[in-house]
Design a protein around this motif. Structure first.
Motif, short mmCIF file in Angstrom:
data_model
loop_
_atom_site.label_atom_id
_atom_site.label_comp_id
_atom_site.label_asym_id
_atom_site.label_seq_id
_atom_site.Cartn_x
_atom_site.Cartn_y
_atom_site.Cartn_z
N GLU A 124 -0.24 5.20 8.25
CA GLU A 124 0.64 4.12 7.81
C GLU A 124 1.21 4.40 6.42
OE1 GLU A 124 -1.99 0.82 7.92
OE2 GLU A 124 -1.93 0.64 10.10
N LEU A 125 0.35 4.87 5.51
CA LEU A 125 0.81 5.19 4.15
C LEU A 125 1.78 6.36 4.17
CD1 LEU A 125 -2.52 4.66 2.22
CD2 LEU A 125 -0.37 3.44 1.80
N ARG A 126 1.53 7.32 5.03
CA ARG A 126 2.45 8.46 5.16
C ARG A 126 3.83 7.97 5.59
NH1 ARG A 126 4.25 12.07 8.99
NH2 ARG A 126 4.65 14.15 8.18
N GLU A 127 3.88 7.06 6.57
CA GLU A 127 5.15 6.49 7.01
C GLU A 127 5.86 5.78 5.86
OE1 GLU A 127 4.60 3.91 10.35
OE2 GLU A 127 3.67 5.47 11.55
N ALA A 128 5.12 5.01 5.08
CA ALA A 128 5.71 4.28 3.96
C ALA A 128 6.27 5.25 2.92
CB ALA A 128 4.68 3.35 3.33
N LEU A 129 5.54 6.33 2.65
CA LEU A 129 5.99 7.32 1.68
C LEU A 129 7.24 8.04 2.18
CD1 LEU A 129 5.47 8.61 -1.05
CD2 LEU A 129 3.96 10.24 0.08
N ILE A 130 7.30 8.33 3.46
CA ILE A 130 8.51 8.94 4.03
C ILE A 130 9.70 8.01 3.86
CG2 ILE A 130 9.62 9.62 6.22
CD1 ILE A 130 6.87 10.81 7.04
N ALA A 183 11.11 -3.90 9.32
CA ALA A 183 10.39 -2.91 8.51
C ALA A 183 9.82 -1.83 9.41
CB ALA A 183 9.28 -3.59 7.72
N ALA A 184 10.01 -0.59 8.99
CA ALA A 184 9.49 0.54 9.77
C ALA A 184 8.04 0.84 9.44
CB ALA A 184 10.35 1.77 9.50
N ALA A 185 7.56 0.38 8.31
CA ALA A 185 6.19 0.66 7.89
C ALA A 185 5.48 -0.65 7.55
CB ALA A 185 6.19 1.59 6.68
N CYS A 186 4.16 -0.65 7.63
CA CYS A 186 3.41 -1.88 7.33
C CYS A 186 2.89 -1.90 5.89
CB CYS A 186 2.29 -2.09 8.33
SG CYS A 186 1.10 -0.77 8.40
N TRP A 187 3.33 -0.95 5.06
CA TRP A 187 3.06 -0.94 3.63
C TRP A 187 4.40 -0.93 2.91
CZ3 TRP A 187 -1.83 -0.52 1.23
CH2 TRP A 187 -2.92 -0.35 2.10
N HIS A 188 4.47 -1.58 1.75
CA HIS A 188 5.70 -1.57 0.96
C HIS A 188 5.37 -1.29 -0.50
CE1 HIS A 188 4.35 -5.79 0.47
NE2 HIS A 188 4.88 -5.66 -0.74
N LEU A 189 6.38 -0.82 -1.23
CA LEU A 189 6.20 -0.61 -2.66
C LEU A 189 5.92 -1.94 -3.34
CD1 LEU A 189 9.02 1.94 -3.57
CD2 LEU A 189 6.56 2.36 -3.54
N ALA A 190 4.97 -1.94 -4.23
CA ALA A 190 4.62 -3.17 -4.95
C ALA A 190 5.78 -3.61 -5.84
CB ALA A 190 3.37 -2.94 -5.80
#
Length: 93
Positions: free
Chosen positions: A15-21, A71-78
């Motif tokens: 999930e974090l990898r997806e958010a970073l991409i 949203a494509a990822a379940c994590w977002h930038l703070a």
């Protein structure tokens, strides 16, 4: 509930990898620097600090408590308020 580093990595690495991409556009390789949870409105808010292996940039991601439409990822930038909340939780006197 606090996860150990290995449990957290197994559960959230993809999930974090997806958010970073979504932020950097390619690769998605990262080093997990720190992670934890803070209280917000009576709920636990998970956060993760990562360093991109491609750019060496450091990011603070927040896990979405509810899916965000589109949203494509379940994590977002703070955002600034989330950054301040995490900072206060880490540096309580």
């Amino acid at each position: 509930m606090r996860h150990g580093d290995q449990d957290f990595s197994v559960q959230h690495r993809g999930e974090l990898r997806e958010a970073l991409i979504m932020v950097e556009g390619e690769g998605g390789g990262f080093e997990l620097l720190a992670h934890g949870a803070v209280e917000l409105d009576g709920e636990s808010l998970d956060w993760a600090s990562v360093r991109s292996t491609g750019s060496e940039a450091e990011y603070l991601f927040i896990h979405d408590r509810e899916p965000r439409p589109g949203a494509a990822a379940c994590w977002h930038l703070a955002d600034e308020s989330e950054r301040a909340l995490v900072k206060r939780s880490l540096f309580r006197g």
